[in-house]
Design a protein around this motif. Structure first.
Motif, short mmCIF file in Angstrom:
data_model
loop_
_atom_site.label_atom_id
_atom_site.label_comp_id
_atom_site.label_asym_id
_atom_site.label_seq_id
_atom_site.Cartn_x
_atom_site.Cartn_y
_atom_site.Cartn_z
N SER A 89 -72.74 -67.28 -8.72
CA SER A 89 -71.54 -67.53 -9.55
C SER A 89 -70.93 -66.21 -9.98
O SER A 89 -69.71 -66.03 -9.98
CB SER A 89 -71.90 -68.32 -10.82
N LEU A 93 -67.69 -66.07 -7.53
CA LEU A 93 -66.62 -66.73 -8.29
C LEU A 93 -66.00 -65.87 -9.38
O LEU A 93 -64.92 -66.19 -9.86
CB LEU A 93 -67.16 -68.04 -8.90
N LEU A 239 -63.39 -70.39 -4.24
CA LEU A 239 -64.32 -71.47 -3.85
C LEU A 239 -64.59 -71.47 -2.34
O LEU A 239 -65.67 -71.88 -1.91
CB LEU A 239 -63.78 -72.83 -4.31
N GLY A 242 -67.36 -69.18 -2.42
CA GLY A 242 -68.44 -69.74 -3.26
C GLY A 242 -69.20 -70.83 -2.54
O GLY A 242 -70.43 -70.93 -2.65
N ARG A 243 -68.47 -71.63 -1.78
CA ARG A 243 -69.12 -72.77 -1.10
C ARG A 243 -70.06 -72.30 0.00
O ARG A 243 -71.05 -72.98 0.30
CB ARG A 243 -68.04 -73.72 -0.56
N GLU A 363 -69.37 -76.79 -7.15
CA GLU A 363 -68.37 -76.11 -6.31
C GLU A 363 -67.67 -77.10 -5.36
O GLU A 363 -67.36 -76.79 -4.21
CB GLU A 363 -68.97 -74.90 -5.59
#
Ligand code: CAA
Length: 379
Positions: A89, A93, A239, A242-243, A363
């Motif tokens: 995170s 992110l 994202l 992030g994913r 997410e």
């Protein structure tokens, strides 16, 4: 097409694997039981240089490959997904959007300590009424001279309360829908910025998850991230990366579950032989290993695209959806293979199964991933 890790990637894998076994594994059970976030562990991760793997040297990074960062995620998750969730995170992110969209001053002030791992980051998008429907932001930021006045709240925020730096989203012009959302950088300690409810979760117990509350927070205009109205695309692009990180968490959890299941199948004897010699167990192991390898290919492909700066929205959603569904299924099968022992807290597989569940949810739920993938196929 090369299925081998580069020398750099192999070195990161070895470094993180040894670090996680030595520094994280000894306390994983206790921190899970006590629901205890460890800043000390995060600081050690920072000291090792893992927070800046792919950022430029001028901002505290080491200019390594994005895939190396994904490998680090997998290795940390293999030992403790709660630690990996906080790590990812902060980097994917919080630090990444500042690198990508921040001003020179913002990068110096915020990206550098995040990349050096001396500061921890968080990402505030989700609200009580804006979960899957992230565009339905109710937090509002109103410009007044040289600052914005921010009001609203965020829920389920990883590293909430523990992080020093927050990338958060709010409506600056409600009439414009997604184009009326802006991103801001907040610091812990800003007047009016406080923390609410701490969540007690099914899994990733040692990860801090907390509500953020904004009451007339005076955010200086220089803390606007990117242009006004660009917040939604900043969140979505954050994202995208992030994913891939969450997908790597799925690989880590699945890898740990598979290893535990293989070990047990070679040791546990019933009906006069080790249970791995029964086809019912052996075929389960074969399916688990195949799913994990398939997931790995999707995850590293998405990472390679991101590393090259190519579009990766669809591929990152495919990787996230497949790898985390695989993690849930593999961890559940591992509990099944370990039977009564697997269901107890003495063996790690029950924690892996609890931790796997969140990777299918955060997410973007795996239903949202399917929506994005199908949207791309049909557009
Ligand atoms: N990259 C760049 N731009 C993008 C984009 C992307 N990946 N995705 C969308 N956009 C742009 C679109 O192109 C569109 O722009 P135009 O209007 O100019 O065409 C704009 O953003 C709006 O896009 P959509 O019309 O697709 O928006 P939508 O309202 O239909 O929502 C959604 C799309 C995919 C469902 C989105 O709301 C979503 O991803 N929801 C899930 C939210 C989510 O993942 N939340 C996780 C929170 S963080 C977390 O969990 C971590 C933690 O700390 C706990």
């Amino acid at each position: 097409m090369d299925f081998e890790f580069s020398e750099e990637q192999q070195a990161i894998q070895k470094l993180v694997r040894e670090f996680a076994e030595k520094e994280i594994a000894p306390t994983v059970h206790e921190r899970d039981e006590k629901e205890e976030f460890s800043r000390e562990l995060f600081d050690k991760i920072g000291e090792l240089g893992l927070c800046g793997i792919f950022f430029p040297e001028e901002y505290g990074g080491s200019e390594g490959s994005y895939t190396s960062y994904i490998i680090a995620n997998e290795e940390l998750s293999k030992v403790d997904d709660a630690v990996a969730a906080g790590y990812a995170s902060s980097i994917s992110l919080c630090a990444w959007p500042i690198w990508k969209f921040g001003t020179e001053e913002q990068k110096k002030k915020y990206l550098t300590p995040l990349a050096e791992g001396t500061k921890l980051g968080a990402f505030g998008l989700t609200e009580p009424n804006a979960g899957s429907d992230a565009a339905r932001q109710q937090s509002v930021a109103v410009k007044q001279g040289d600052h914005y006045i921010l009001n609203g709240s965020k829920i389920f925020i990883t590293n909430g309360g523990e992080a020093d730096i927050y990338v958060v989203f709010a409506m600056t012009d409600k009439s414009k829908g997604t184009k009326g959302i802006s991103a801001f950088i907040l610091e812990k300690g800003m007047e009016g910025f406080s923390f609410g409810k701490e969540e007690h979760k099914m899994g990733i117990h040692a990860s801090a998850t907390r509500e953020l509350i904004f009451q007339d927070v005076k955010v200086p205009v220089e803390n606007l991230l990117g242009e006004e109205g660009k917040g939604f695309t900043i969140a979505m692009q954050g994202l995208d990366g992030g994913r891939i990180g969450v997908a790597a968490q799925g690989l880590g959890i699945a890898g740990a579950a598979l290893e535990a299941a293989i070990k047990y199948s070679k040791e546990r004897e019933q009906f006069g032989k080790t249970i791995g010699k029964f086809q019912s167990i052996a075929f389960m192991l074969a399916d688990m290993a195949t799913k994990l390898d398939a997931a790995r290919l999707l995850v590293y492909r998405a990472a390679a695209l991101k590393e090259k700066g190519l579009p990766c929205t669809k591929e990152s959603c495919m990787a996230k959806m497949y790898a985390t569904d695989a993690a849930m299924s593999i961890a559940t099968d591992a509990v099944q293979i370990l039977g009564g022992y697997g269901y107890t807290r003495e063996y790690p597989v029950e924690r892996l199964m609890r931790d796997a569940k969140i990777t299918q949810i955060y997410e973007g739920s795996n239903q949202i991933q399917r929506q994005i993938i199908s949207g791309q196929l049909l557009k």
